[in-house]
Design an enzyme around this catalytic site. Structure first.
Site, mmCIF file in Angstrom:
data_model
loop_
_atom_site.group_PDB
_atom_site.id
_atom_site.type_symbol
_atom_site.label_atom_id
_atom_site.label_comp_id
_atom_site.label_asym_id
_atom_site.label_seq_id
_atom_site.Cartn_x
_atom_site.Cartn_y
_atom_site.Cartn_z
ATOM 1 N N ASP A 198 0.867 -1.182 0.000
ATOM 2 C CA ASP A 198 0.000 0.000 0.000
ATOM 3 C C ASP A 198 0.904 1.232 0.000
ATOM 4 O O ASP A 198 2.099 1.136 0.316
ATOM 5 C CB ASP A 198 -0.901 0.008 1.257
ATOM 6 C CG ASP A 198 -1.812 1.231 1.294
ATOM 7 O OD1 ASP A 198 -2.359 1.610 0.236
ATOM 8 O OD2 ASP A 198 -1.973 1.833 2.367
ATOM 9 N N SER A 199 0.321 2.374 -0.317
ATOM 10 C CA SER A 199 1.099 3.614 -0.239
ATOM 11 C C SER A 199 1.592 3.838 1.196
ATOM 12 O O SER A 199 2.539 4.566 1.411
ATOM 13 C CB SER A 199 0.226 4.796 -0.652
ATOM 14 O OG SER A 199 -0.879 4.896 0.230
ATOM 15 N N GLY A 232 -2.638 9.781 -3.304
ATOM 16 C CA GLY A 232 -3.795 10.539 -3.793
ATOM 17 C C GLY A 232 -3.428 11.923 -4.300
ATOM 18 O O GLY A 232 -4.224 12.561 -4.977
ATOM 19 N N CYS A 253 -4.301 -1.047 -2.251
ATOM 20 C CA CYS A 253 -4.443 0.404 -2.362
ATOM 21 C C CYS A 253 -5.401 0.673 -3.509
ATOM 22 O O CYS A 253 -5.117 0.284 -4.658
ATOM 23 C CB CYS A 253 -3.065 1.008 -2.640
ATOM 24 S SG CYS A 253 -3.076 2.784 -2.914
ATOM 25 N N ASN A 254 -6.534 1.291 -3.202
ATOM 26 C CA ASN A 254 -7.520 1.591 -4.251
ATOM 27 C C ASN A 254 -6.932 2.519 -5.301
ATOM 28 O O ASN A 254 -7.209 2.390 -6.491
ATOM 29 C CB ASN A 254 -8.751 2.278 -3.641
ATOM 30 C CG ASN A 254 -9.568 1.327 -2.792
ATOM 31 O OD1 ASN A 254 -10.517 0.727 -3.266
ATOM 32 N ND2 ASN A 254 -9.195 1.163 -1.539
ATOM 33 N N THR A 255 -6.123 3.470 -4.837
ATOM 34 C CA THR A 255 -5.564 4.483 -5.729
ATOM 35 C C THR A 255 -4.604 3.833 -6.733
ATOM 36 O O THR A 255 -4.693 4.081 -7.936
ATOM 37 C CB THR A 255 -4.842 5.558 -4.887
ATOM 38 O OG1 THR A 255 -5.754 5.996 -3.882
ATOM 39 C CG2 THR A 255 -4.386 6.714 -5.713
ATOM 40 N N CYS A 283 -10.986 3.528 0.321
ATOM 41 C CA CYS A 283 -9.536 3.672 0.506
ATOM 42 C C CYS A 283 -9.188 2.780 1.685
ATOM 43 O O CYS A 283 -9.903 2.783 2.699
ATOM 44 C CB CYS A 283 -9.202 5.137 0.807
ATOM 45 S SG CYS A 283 -7.527 5.390 1.416
ATOM 46 N N THR A 284 -8.115 2.015 1.558
ATOM 47 C CA THR A 284 -7.822 1.032 2.608
ATOM 48 C C THR A 284 -7.366 1.683 3.921
ATOM 49 O O THR A 284 -7.292 1.012 4.942
ATOM 50 C CB THR A 284 -6.766 0.011 2.120
ATOM 51 O OG1 THR A 284 -5.620 0.727 1.622
ATOM 52 C CG2 THR A 284 -7.327 -0.879 1.027
#
Ligand code: DGL
Length: 289
Positions: free
Chosen positions: A16-17, A49, A79-81, A189-190
């Site tokens: 993830d970010s 984001g 990560c959705n982004t 968003c996680t």
């Protein structure tokens, strides 16, 4: 893919970010306790984001390649982004199966009674073609109120999940949804499942919160089974298999949240994962100093 027994015992990479992917890791450890995991938080470069599309794709690919070099048998882009922006591109370039995440518009459309649902996600996710297609495919008669959660990832990254300032920020996003009759809130968003209590303190029982982390763990199980890569629990194992925690920053906050959320007090390795765009960034930072 022809899996050998060794391939089955290889770890799953989750990235993830930053710290948000821990909500996915929690679901994976519960559903698939035999799976070893290497978790990477790209906290040095979070939040994504606010980054441009090329930057996100560059990081997703570099971290995916790094995880392949660590022996990962599959990759969860938690990560959705990053999923919205770059999963198709990265899927074609990595030799392992990938699982992405996306806002739970489909479950919202199935569950909403008022037929109004809010989606809280990053600006990059909301403006992506992938999200637009998701809404077109699954929303049907559901009215979707998309709200960028500016500032929320930053709050979770500094382990703020309930300060008065955060509550003011959240109220500004949620009150208009309540006023419009939304009875469902998609956590797109996680990082946002960490804000569950703060959100509840504002919306009470008026909204159903949709977090897709359990669905992602199930999808990972399906993908591993399909590739004959599922790990088997060693006889008598009572504890989930170990997780290796890695961060591109100092990792202090990752350690704190892993302890609070997962009850794991593990050391965090600081790792260097350079990529085309971060080399440029570091050069710019150096010349500005
Ligand atoms: N957890 C990431 C997501 O699911 C946060 C993205 C960011 O760093 O802005 O979208």
């Amino acid at each position: 893919m022809n899996a050998t027994p060794n391939a089955c015992t290889a770890p799953v990479g989750i990235f993830d970010s930053g710290l948000g992917g821990l909500s996915v890791l929690r679901a994976v450890r519960t559903l698939l306790p035999a799976e070893r995991v290497v978790y990477v938080a790209d906290s040095r470069y979070a939040p994504y984001g606010q980054r441009d599309d090329d930057f996100i794709a560059d990081r997703t690919l570099a971290i995916g390649e790094w995880l392949v070099r660590q022996g990962a048998k599959a990759l969860v882009v938690a990560c959705n982004t990053a999923t919205a922006q770059s999963i198709e591109l990265v899927r074609g370039q990595l030799p392992i199966p990938l699982v992405g995440v996306e806002p739970g518009v489909k479950p919202a459309a199935l569950q909403s009674v008022s037929r109004v649902a809010g989606v809280l996600a990053t600006q990059v996710t909301l403006r992506s073609a992938r999200f637009q297609a998701l809404v077109a495919r699954h929303a049907g008669d559901l009215r979707v109120l998309s709200q960028p959660g500016h500032g929320l990832v930053e709050a979770v990254e500094r382990c703020d999940v309930g300060s008065p300032e955060l509550l003011v920020l959240l109220r500004g996003y949620l009150q208009p949804m309540l006023d419009a009759g939304a009875d469902t809130l998609v956590l797109g968003c996680t990082h946002y499942p960490f804000l569950d209590d703060a959100i509840r303190s504002i919306v009470g029982e008026r909204m159903t919160l949709i977090d897709t982390s359990v669905a992602i763990a199930r999808q990972l199980e399906r993908v591993l089974a399909q590739h004959r890569l599922l790990a088997e629990a060693p006889e008598g194992a009572a504890e989930p298999a170990p997780t290796r925690f890695c961060s591109t920053s100092d990792g202090a906050h990752l350690r704190l949240l892993a302890a609070a959320l997962l009850g794991i007090d593990a050391a965090v390795e600081t790792v260097q994962i350079p990529s085309r765009r971060t080399l440029e960034l570091d050069k710019l930072e150096k010349s500005a100093a």
